[in-house]
Design a protein around this motif. Structure first.
Motif, PDB file in Angstrom:
ATOM      1  N   UNK A 256      -4.654  12.305 -13.999  1.00 42.62           N
ATOM      2  CA  UNK A 256      -3.708  11.516 -13.318  1.00 42.62           C
ATOM      3  C   UNK A 256      -4.368  10.617 -12.452  1.00 42.62           C
ATOM      4  N   UNK A 257      -5.281  10.666 -11.576  1.00 42.99           N
ATOM      5  CA  UNK A 257      -6.001   9.955 -10.905  1.00 42.99           C
ATOM      6  C   UNK A 257      -6.889   8.601 -11.533  1.00 42.99           C
ATOM      7  N   UNK A 258      -7.444   9.176 -12.557  1.00 44.27           N
ATOM      8  CA  UNK A 258      -8.262   8.322 -13.314  1.00 44.27           C
ATOM      9  C   UNK A 258      -7.575   7.458 -14.209  1.00 44.27           C
ATOM     10  N   UNK A 259      -6.463   7.860 -14.920  1.00 44.59           N
ATOM     11  CA  UNK A 259      -5.363   6.902 -15.509  1.00 44.59           C
ATOM     12  C   UNK A 259      -4.753   5.893 -14.680  1.00 44.59           C
ATOM     13  N   UNK A 260      -4.191   6.501 -13.441  1.00 45.15           N
ATOM     14  CA  UNK A 260      -3.303   5.787 -12.685  1.00 45.15           C
ATOM     15  C   UNK A 260      -4.219   4.817 -11.723  1.00 45.15           C
ATOM     16  N   UNK A 261      -5.059   5.217 -11.356  1.00 43.36           N
ATOM     17  CA  UNK A 261      -6.107   4.344 -10.297  1.00 43.36           C
ATOM     18  C   UNK A 261      -7.164   3.735 -11.091  1.00 43.36           C
ATOM     19  N   UNK A 262      -8.149   4.557 -11.638  1.00 41.76           N
ATOM     20  CA  UNK A 262      -9.198   4.006 -12.026  1.00 41.76           C
ATOM     21  C   UNK A 262      -9.332   3.239 -13.264  1.00 41.76           C
ATOM     22  N   UNK A 263      -8.221   3.407 -14.202  1.00 42.01           N
ATOM     23  CA  UNK A 263      -8.150   2.581 -15.168  1.00 42.01           C
ATOM     24  C   UNK A 263      -7.060   1.190 -14.840  1.00 42.01           C
ATOM     25  N   UNK A 264      -5.717   2.020 -14.741  1.00 41.12           N
ATOM     26  CA  UNK A 264      -4.765   1.130 -14.463  1.00 41.12           C
ATOM     27  C   UNK A 264      -4.719  -0.137 -13.293  1.00 41.12           C
ATOM     28  N   UNK A 265      -4.948   0.351 -12.288  1.00 39.10           N
ATOM     29  CA  UNK A 265      -5.327  -0.588 -11.000  1.00 39.10           C
ATOM     30  C   UNK A 265      -6.452  -1.520 -11.165  1.00 39.10           C
ATOM     31  N   UNK A 266      -7.469  -0.981 -11.807  1.00 39.40           N
ATOM     32  CA  UNK A 266      -8.560  -1.900 -12.095  1.00 39.40           C
ATOM     33  C   UNK A 266      -8.465  -3.078 -13.068  1.00 39.40           C
ATOM     34  N   UNK A 267      -7.708  -2.387 -14.043  1.00 39.39           N
ATOM     35  CA  UNK A 267      -7.534  -3.724 -15.345  1.00 39.39           C
ATOM     36  C   UNK A 267      -6.407  -4.614 -14.484  1.00 39.39           C
ATOM     37  N   UNK A 315       5.255  10.084  -3.992  1.00 40.15           N
ATOM     38  CA  UNK A 315       5.792  10.555  -4.877  1.00 40.15           C
ATOM     39  C   UNK A 315       5.256  10.504  -6.333  1.00 40.15           C
ATOM     40  N   UNK A 316       4.657   9.359  -6.714  1.00 37.41           N
ATOM     41  CA  UNK A 316       4.185   9.445  -8.223  1.00 37.41           C
ATOM     42  C   UNK A 316       3.121  10.699  -8.414  1.00 37.41           C
ATOM     43  N   UNK A 317       2.711  11.190  -7.337  1.00 37.25           N
ATOM     44  CA  UNK A 317       1.585  11.932  -7.691  1.00 37.25           C
ATOM     45  C   UNK A 317       2.066  13.635  -7.391  1.00 37.25           C
TER      46      UNK A 317
END
Length: 502
Positions: A256-267, A315-317
């Protein structure tokens, strides 16, 4: 009569903020335990092993409609901002009503066929190498970068998520690596405008990857869950859309953190500058609307990575399971929608001079700063167990009690939370959303919708709907969890987002 549990200072050890279910202090004093036991008859029930709020398509038809239409819509949005669209239909994107809609009404069959051809014109193979490389770098940084160990809120089954807080070094190192690897840096492995050049192909691959990934998450949550916060609803469609697991992990990686933060927010963070560079190479001059929109979003996401642990308690997490709604949304919808206004400007410059663009930038940054101050206020309240002053005064809050049930032993335990009702959080229950919306609308206004039409406002409109819905969902969650204590809190803070309005 004032709310029965209103206090000016905290007298217990465990607490939560209004948006968090944190209760990490497992060593309550005997006095605190006794007090909690006495009050247990008034505590609300905390549903075991399930989300706090109802979810799934049967209770949210808007969500179902979005999920069905979103993959196709996202592909269309990628095409609308592409070089191919600008070449085949010059300026058509600037006239969504008088141009696009009117044309579709005149020839609906041809319009539908054209939309299908446009949406599926990009090959997933064309963006696969770039996206997988982008994720691989994020994965290496996730594993190697050091950070303090932090913990998320305890779940209904007693699971406490564990994180390495390395978000700040992640964005710093990733930004440097992306620059150095490009033609502007030393490696010259790719053109700095690659994120625009390959966007349609990248989004096509992300769509395929996201759909398959969510099938994997659905299966894993039922048969190989990482925690007890999992299980099937009995409906495959609901399981797929809503998710079957709250905290899925693979080889210790928090998906969850990897997709939501490390990919999505970085992109999202890097895309704006990549688009800005491509605009400069195409038009030979700086588009100040695009530049300041990209810069403001980058700084907003810098703030996000400083606050990442706060997000991991949001709430997302803590409520939403890892299903199509959240995971596909972060993989595909964030790149497609959240960067749409800046991507639109590559082919259709804003026309803003430095001065008006800078004024809008200042407004956006004021909103970003206030948003950070609101989040920080809550974090300090949490870190000090309510002992810190809020706006120079002792904070007001509600002591809220709730019970959880251990799935294995069936034993019940009473927990306590503090619901902050001072400062930003006393002005409205989600006053920080107002600042987020102000920033979002400003970013889209930097695309000059008067000149470029209404499409660049897509992100701001979407976020307004999303945050309004999220405020409603959070109210349901908190009411289900805290019962009468949340009613007392709502008496103190009656407005959800904007005082006097909503």
């Amino acid at each position: 009569m004032p709310p029965s549990e209103l206090r000016q200072r905290n007298t217990g050890a465990a607490y939560e903020s209004v948006l968090s279910s944190t209760s990490t202090d497992g060593a309550k004093t005997a006095a605190a335990e006794a007090a909690a036991t006495v009050r247990s008859e008034h505590a609300s029930n905390y549903s075991e092993g399930t989300n706090f709020v109802e979810g799934g398509f049967e209770s949210n038809p808007i969500l179902l409609s979005l999920c069905v239409a979103a993959p196709f819509t996202s592909l269309l949005m990628a095409h609308v901002t592409s070089q191919d669209m600008a070449t085949q239909y010059p300026d058509m994107a600037r006239y969504p009503i008088s141009g696009m809609l009117a044309g579709c009404m005149d020839a609906p069959v041809e319009c539908w066929n054209g939309m299908q051809a446009a949406a599926f014109s990009a090959s997933p193979q064309g963006g696969m190498a770039f996206i997988l490389s982008f994720m691989a770098v994020a994965l290496v940084l996730e594993r190697l970068l050091p950070g303090k160990i932090e913990y998320g809120p305890e779940t209904a089954t007693g699971h406490v998520p564990r994180y390495v807080d390395n978000g700040v070094p992640h964005f710093v190192v990733y930004t440097i690596l992306f620059f150095l690897g490009s033609n502007l840096g030393v490696a010259n492995l790719y053109d700095f405008g690659i994120m625009y050049d390959l966007f349609p192909e990248s989004l096509a691959f992300l769509n395929v990857f996201g759909i398959v990934f969510c099938l994997f998450l659905t299966y894993k949550g039922i048969y190989f869950p990482s925690t007890q916060d999992s299980g099937s609803s009995g409906s495959f469609v609901k399981d797929y859309l809503w998710g079957t697991e709250l905290y899925p992990q693979v080889f210790g990686l928090d998906l969850k953190r990897f997709i939501n933060c490390r990919f999505s927010m970085t992109f999202w963070m890097l895309a704006g500058f990549s688009y800005c560079y491509r605009s400069y190479t195409l038009h030979g001059q700086m588009d100040w609307g695009l530049f300041f929109s990209a810069l403001s979003q980058y700084l907003y996401l810098v703030k996000f990575f400083f606050w990442e642990m706060g997000y991991m308690r949001s709430i997302d997490i803590i409520v939403d399971r890892a299903g199509f709604e959240i995971q596909w949304g972060c993989l595909v919808y964030v790149p497609a929608v959240y960067t749409f206004h800046t991507r639109f400007l590559v082919q259709h410059p804003s026309g803003f001079s430095f001065a008006p663009a800078f004024v809008l930038f200042c407004v956006s940054m004021a909103a970003v700063v206030l948003n950070y101050m609101a989040d920080r206020e809550r974090e300090i309240f949490r870190a000090t167990n309510g002992q810190a002053l809020v706006w120079g005064k002792p904070p007001k809050y509600i002591e809220a009690y709730y019970t959880i049930t251990d799935r294995k032993t069936r034993a019940k335990q009473v927990k306590k939370s503090l619901l902050l009702a001072s400062g930003f959080w006393g002005t409205a229950r989600h006053f920080q959303y107002f600042f987020e919306l102000t920033a979002a609308w400003t970013w889209c206004l930097l695309a000059n919708p008067i000149h470029n039409g209404g499409l660049p406002l897509s992100y701001a409109v979407f976020l307004t709907i999303l945050l309004t819905d999220r405020a409603e969902r959070d109210a349901k969650k908190c009411h289900a969890k805290y019962g009468k204590y949340y009613d007392e809190y709502c008496e103190l803070v009656p407005y959800k987002i904007l005082p006097g309005v909503y």
